[in-house]
Design a protein around this motif. Sequence first.
Motif, PDB file in Angstrom:
ATOM      1  N   GLU A 145       0.823  -1.205   0.000  1.00 47.50           N
ATOM      2  CA  GLU A 145       0.000   0.000   0.000  1.00 47.50           C
ATOM      3  C   GLU A 145       0.861   1.261   0.000  1.00 47.50           C
ATOM      4  N   VAL A 146       2.005   1.198   0.648  1.00 44.38           N
ATOM      5  CA  VAL A 146       2.921   2.346   0.641  1.00 44.38           C
ATOM      6  C   VAL A 146       3.451   2.579  -0.774  1.00 44.38           C
ATOM      7  N   ARG A 147       3.827   1.503  -1.452  1.00 44.44           N
ATOM      8  CA  ARG A 147       4.293   1.640  -2.833  1.00 44.44           C
ATOM      9  C   ARG A 147       3.206   2.254  -3.712  1.00 44.44           C
ATOM     10  N   PHE A 193      16.328  18.952  -0.796  1.00 48.10           N
ATOM     11  CA  PHE A 193      15.514  18.267  -1.799  1.00 48.10           C
ATOM     12  C   PHE A 193      16.354  17.191  -2.490  1.00 48.10           C
ATOM     13  N   ASP A 194      15.972  15.922  -2.263  1.00 48.18           N
ATOM     14  CA  ASP A 194      16.661  14.763  -2.848  1.00 48.18           C
ATOM     15  C   ASP A 194      15.743  14.148  -3.894  1.00 48.18           C
ATOM     16  N   PRO A 195      16.150  14.166  -5.177  1.00 47.47           N
ATOM     17  CA  PRO A 195      15.277  13.613  -6.219  1.00 47.47           C
ATOM     18  C   PRO A 195      15.288  12.092  -6.287  1.00 47.47           C
ATOM     19  N   GLY A 196      16.114  11.439  -5.455  1.00 44.58           N
ATOM     20  CA  GLY A 196      16.240   9.987  -5.547  1.00 44.58           C
ATOM     21  C   GLY A 196      14.948   9.235  -5.338  1.00 44.58           C
ATOM     22  N   ALA A 197      14.095   9.754  -4.443  1.00 46.89           N
ATOM     23  CA  ALA A 197      12.828   9.062  -4.195  1.00 46.89           C
ATOM     24  C   ALA A 197      11.971   9.010  -5.445  1.00 46.89           C
ATOM     25  N   PHE A 198      12.078  10.028  -6.297  1.00 48.54           N
ATOM     26  CA  PHE A 198      11.266  10.054  -7.507  1.00 48.54           C
ATOM     27  C   PHE A 198      11.783   9.066  -8.552  1.00 48.54           C
ATOM     28  N   ALA A 199      13.085   8.821  -8.547  1.00 48.58           N
ATOM     29  CA  ALA A 199      13.627   7.774  -9.412  1.00 48.58           C
ATOM     30  C   ALA A 199      13.103   6.409  -8.967  1.00 48.58           C
ATOM     31  N   PHE A 200      13.019   6.200  -7.654  1.00 53.41           N
ATOM     32  CA  PHE A 200      12.472   4.954  -7.116  1.00 53.41           C
ATOM     33  C   PHE A 200      11.001   4.803  -7.510  1.00 53.41           C
ATOM     34  N   HIS A 202       9.500   6.111 -10.075  1.00 61.39           N
ATOM     35  CA  HIS A 202       9.422   5.806 -11.505  1.00 61.39           C
ATOM     36  C   HIS A 202       9.691   4.322 -11.746  1.00 61.39           C
ATOM     37  N   ALA A 203      10.660   3.756 -11.015  1.00 59.45           N
ATOM     38  CA  ALA A 203      10.943   2.326 -11.150  1.00 59.45           C
ATOM     39  C   ALA A 203       9.739   1.496 -10.717  1.00 59.45           C
ATOM     40  N   LEU A 204       9.059   1.926  -9.657  1.00 57.12           N
ATOM     41  CA  LEU A 204       7.836   1.227  -9.241  1.00 57.12           C
ATOM     42  C   LEU A 204       6.779   1.284 -10.341  1.00 57.12           C
ATOM     43  N   ARG A 205       6.627   2.464 -10.931  1.00 52.12           N
ATOM     44  CA  ARG A 205       5.627   2.621 -11.981  1.00 52.12           C
ATOM     45  C   ARG A 205       5.930   1.723 -13.174  1.00 52.12           C
ATOM     46  N   GLU A 206       7.207   1.527 -13.428  1.00 49.89           N
ATOM     47  CA  GLU A 206       7.622   0.676 -14.546  1.00 49.89           C
ATOM     48  C   GLU A 206       7.688  -0.805 -14.163  1.00 49.89           C
ATOM     49  N   LYS A 207       7.253  -1.140 -12.947  1.00 43.63           N
ATOM     50  CA  LYS A 207       7.218  -2.527 -12.451  1.00 43.63           C
ATOM     51  C   LYS A 207       8.614  -3.153 -12.404  1.00 43.63           C
ATOM     52  N   ASP A 208       9.600  -2.355 -12.043  1.00 39.48           N
ATOM     53  CA  ASP A 208      10.975  -2.861 -11.927  1.00 39.48           C
ATOM     54  C   ASP A 208      11.039  -3.872 -10.775  1.00 39.48           C
ATOM     55  N   PRO A 209      11.490  -5.098 -11.033  1.00 36.55           N
ATOM     56  CA  PRO A 209      11.486  -6.141  -9.991  1.00 36.55           C
ATOM     57  C   PRO A 209      12.294  -5.767  -8.758  1.00 36.55           C
ATOM     58  N   PRO A 216       9.767  -0.086   1.052  1.00 36.29           N
ATOM     59  CA  PRO A 216       9.484   1.267   0.545  1.00 36.29           C
ATOM     60  C   PRO A 216       9.605   2.373   1.586  1.00 36.29           C
ATOM     61  N   HIS A 217       9.811   2.025   2.853  1.00 37.58           N
ATOM     62  CA  HIS A 217       9.776   3.061   3.877  1.00 37.58           C
ATOM     63  C   HIS A 217      10.969   4.009   3.804  1.00 37.58           C
ATOM     64  N   GLY A 218      12.132   3.497   3.429  1.00 32.87           N
ATOM     65  CA  GLY A 218      13.285   4.383   3.251  1.00 32.87           C
ATOM     66  C   GLY A 218      13.046   5.389   2.139  1.00 32.87           C
ATOM     67  N   PRO A 219      12.637   4.933   0.938  1.00 35.04           N
ATOM     68  CA  PRO A 219      12.286   5.892  -0.116  1.00 35.04           C
ATOM     69  C   PRO A 219      11.146   6.827   0.282  1.00 35.04           C
ATOM     70  N   MET A 220      10.184   6.314   1.061  1.00 33.57           N
ATOM     71  CA  MET A 220       9.092   7.185   1.507  1.00 33.57           C
ATOM     72  C   MET A 220       9.621   8.293   2.414  1.00 33.57           C
ATOM     73  N   ASP A 221      10.581   7.957   3.279  1.00 29.58           N
ATOM     74  CA  ASP A 221      11.182   8.989   4.131  1.00 29.58           C
ATOM     75  C   ASP A 221      11.810  10.084   3.273  1.00 29.58           C
ATOM     76  N   ARG A 222      12.525   9.686   2.210  1.00 29.16           N
ATOM     77  CA  ARG A 222      13.174  10.667   1.339  1.00 29.16           C
ATOM     78  C   ARG A 222      12.135  11.447   0.535  1.00 29.16           C
ATOM     79  N   TYR A 223      11.074  10.766   0.162  1.00 25.73           N
ATOM     80  CA  TYR A 223       9.975  11.398  -0.574  1.00 25.73           C
ATOM     81  C   TYR A 223       9.339  12.505   0.270  1.00 25.73           C
ATOM     82  N   LEU A 224       9.027  12.188   1.520  1.00 24.14           N
ATOM     83  CA  LEU A 224       8.418  13.178   2.407  1.00 24.14           C
ATOM     84  C   LEU A 224       9.371  14.337   2.676  1.00 24.14           C
ATOM     85  N   ALA A 225      10.652  14.019   2.850  1.00 22.09           N
ATOM     86  CA  ALA A 225      11.639  15.074   3.106  1.00 22.09           C
ATOM     87  C   ALA A 225      11.758  16.014   1.910  1.00 22.09           C
TER      88      ALA A 225
END
Length: 238
Positions: A145-147, A193-200, A202-209, A216-225
């Motif tokens: 659900e977080v993803r 502002f760290d754009p890395g979360a948005f790269a992650f 995008h990978a989710l959107r593309e169904k990257d294995p 996802p909680h680490g990327p979510m932390d960066r996303y919120l920050a």
Amino acid sequence: MALSPETYASDLTRIWGESLKSVVLYGSAASGDHHRDSDYNLLVVVATIDPARIRDAAKVTRGWTRGGNPPPLLMTPEFLANSADAYPLEWLDMLDHHRVLAGEDLVAGLAVNDQNLRLELERELKSAWLKLLGRYQAAAASPSEVRELMVRSSSTFLTLFRGCLRLLGVKPLPPRLNVAAALAERLGPDSGFDPGAFAFIHALREKDPKALKLDPHGPMDRYLAAIGAVIRRIDAWT
């Protein structure tokens, strides 16, 4: 079979007659960012809002929406011209990327004030931020659900970040895929502002294995920050 924008515009022209002033395609389909699963956005400008004509157009509009498209924005020329202060971001996006399907180009003459743009960006960013935090509270116990939350919410933030780039005077505006990186460059390394979360995302959107297997909680932390950093910056703009 789904209606094409051109066919729907033709149907509306027939139904509204001389009252129809303009049908404009805007959004990703007009900007070149349109994907196979994207919808089409239309602006329909009519001389007067006539409920009877709306009812006459209901059948073709139902066919349009059943094809996965939102109902068109329906307004008068006066409403269009007098709403640039209320919807500066949307009107600026239309100014940059639109295609007239019927009638006149009533979008080309719109004028937008930067201060109105800043106020809308602040309001919309904070509103989206509060919704994101609320939904994260409910989803945090489920990684899937977080993803899903990150993917669904990111489009709104990228649209607003593109508006921030516009406010910063960036021209030409980058495509959506490059918005986060462009904003990080413009804000600088000290902005938080760290754009890395948005790269992650995008990978989710593309169904990257690999992305789908990561917690996802680490990327979510960066996303919120990252979002918080933009909100702090726009609070400082006057």
